[in-house]
Design an enzyme around this catalytic site. Sequence first.
Site, PDB file in Angstrom:
ATOM      1  N   THR A 393      -5.629 104.787  63.086  1.00 26.00           N
ATOM      2  CA  THR A 393      -4.264 105.315  63.001  1.00 26.00           C
ATOM      3  C   THR A 393      -3.678 104.965  61.644  1.00 26.00           C
ATOM      4  OG1 THR A 393      -4.066 104.967  65.385  1.00 26.00           O
ATOM      5  CG2 THR A 393      -2.011 105.264  64.204  1.00 26.00           C
ATOM      6  N   SER A 460       0.295 103.524  72.023  1.00 27.89           N
ATOM      7  CA  SER A 460       0.927 102.280  71.581  1.00 27.89           C
ATOM      8  C   SER A 460       1.719 102.475  70.298  1.00 27.89           C
ATOM      9  CB  SER A 460      -0.137 101.205  71.338  1.00 27.89           C
ATOM     10  OG  SER A 460      -0.840 100.903  72.511  1.00 27.89           O
TER      11      SER A 460
END
Length: 576
Positions: A393, A460
């Site tokens: 990410t 998340s």
Amino acid sequence: MHLNRFLLTAALPFALIACSGDDSAPGGASGPVTGSEDAMVSAAHPLAVEAGLEALRRGGDAVDAAIAVQMVLGLVEPQSSGIAGGAFLVRYDAQTGAVTVYDGRETAPAAVSEDYWLDENGEPLAYLDAWQSGQSTGAPGAVAMLAMAHEEHGRLDWSAGFEAGIELAEEGFPLSGRTSSMAARVAQISQLSRQEPARSYFYDEEGNAHPEGFIRTNPAYAQTLRAVAADWRNFYTGEIAEDIIATASRDPRGGLLTLEDLEAYEPIRREALCVPYRVYRVCSAPPPSSGAVAVGAILTLLEGFEMSAFGPDTVEGWHLFIEASRLAYADRDQYVGDPAFADVPVEGLLDHAYLTERRRLISVDAAIPAIRHGTPPGAPEVIADTTPDVPGTTHYSIRDTFGNVVSMTTTVESVFGNNRMTDGGFLLNNQLTDFAFVPRDADGRTHPNAPAGGKRPRSSMSPTIVLDAEGDFLIATGSPGGNSIIAYTAKTLVAMLDWGMTPQEAAALPNIVARGDVVSIESGFDAELLEGLRALGHQIRGEQGENSGIHIIRMGEDGTLEGGADPRRDGVTGRP
């Protein structure tokens, strides 16, 4: 914007940069542009930062800059992000003070059932098999989400955000050491080095990863960006969409994604979930992201302690951070999923009375022996979580010359997504591995993060914007890192709001991730502090590579901006 300028910038991978642009009037902008000290971009690669700064120089909104940053990151940081991934964007509006979330999380194909990750014997697939499969790809959301945000806030033409990415893809860019090393590391376990066109793109004829500094072109990506720049819908229909479907359908374990799934994708505008912390308001993305819920719970639990009295050089300060993290993660794992498919007790998870009761479990003298989730108001009865965690990410923060702010976290899920590269020069996501692999227990109870057609997997990602006591912008922060994102982001907030650290100090501060009964602590952490934490009963797994990618912008007390870029990656911070 010229290649030699980009190459000069790229030679400064671990320094803060301040790029001086010309003072010409911004093309296409409405309203005045203020001084350059009012704007900033902090992102994971110098070339992406420069693309965002150029958008700001031309009078763009923070959203315009975010588009430019995203398109370049998809080219120069393919191990972490890309146009076939998803994202959450949080935007602060300087005129109204509103904080809005744009949800570009991927969705599961309509044909997906809750047994999606179970094999023919009813056993969950091994993560490696799931990751490398076509089944792992969800309908991408980043492009559609950015188009929605641009329609509402963009000052430049949509196509302007693609110019830097197109130029770099055609003229070439130096491969980063991080991309090269990651390609070398996954070569033995993934299809990246075995399937075309990825094999030729990342490796030489002998199968060795192209080295750092190798000038890489990607004309196919440039062609894709031209099509999307003409109309964002071209990503979800026609040749690009057909290419995505064909790539996801290949063996092993071809996926269920269809053209209808791509055409049906819709981003969602959501109200930011804001939690009070001392005199501040901390705002982030609500479910299906678990960021706002978990970070908010950590901060609310810590609010009962005078954290400013326990700095980062004390056992007490880290002990309290660890315990609050363990309690927040336990609830997050148990209850958060896509609210369109599951009953997520958001208000209960952040209920002040409930968290006050949970706080009583924290002792300053000893670690909680074993962490269990609580039962917040309105909580349904659900099963234990079986969602795997592999990070891949990126995060960036932007403030434009009008005072608007974007905090955006974007992902293709694992390293290089699912390692399948389309003929259009980009990698597919493996976002569906963010669903629980075991959807229900022996009693038939279903986890809120079980797979389902059209469902968004739990995330998340925690792109965060902090407002001060007057409701004005104070901080934008966030990080990559799988479920560790929550701890990384919370660390930066405690560091700046309680411990008085600068953004750069907060980003560089050692990472501690406490999920469950084992605490992961980054290598290089102070030995005496480690021993002090062990003496309190913490099970420490030290010397871990907690590889965050934090990028921060903060408004200083004197009205000027301060930036922070994570030294663990290639990130930099720059001004127009």
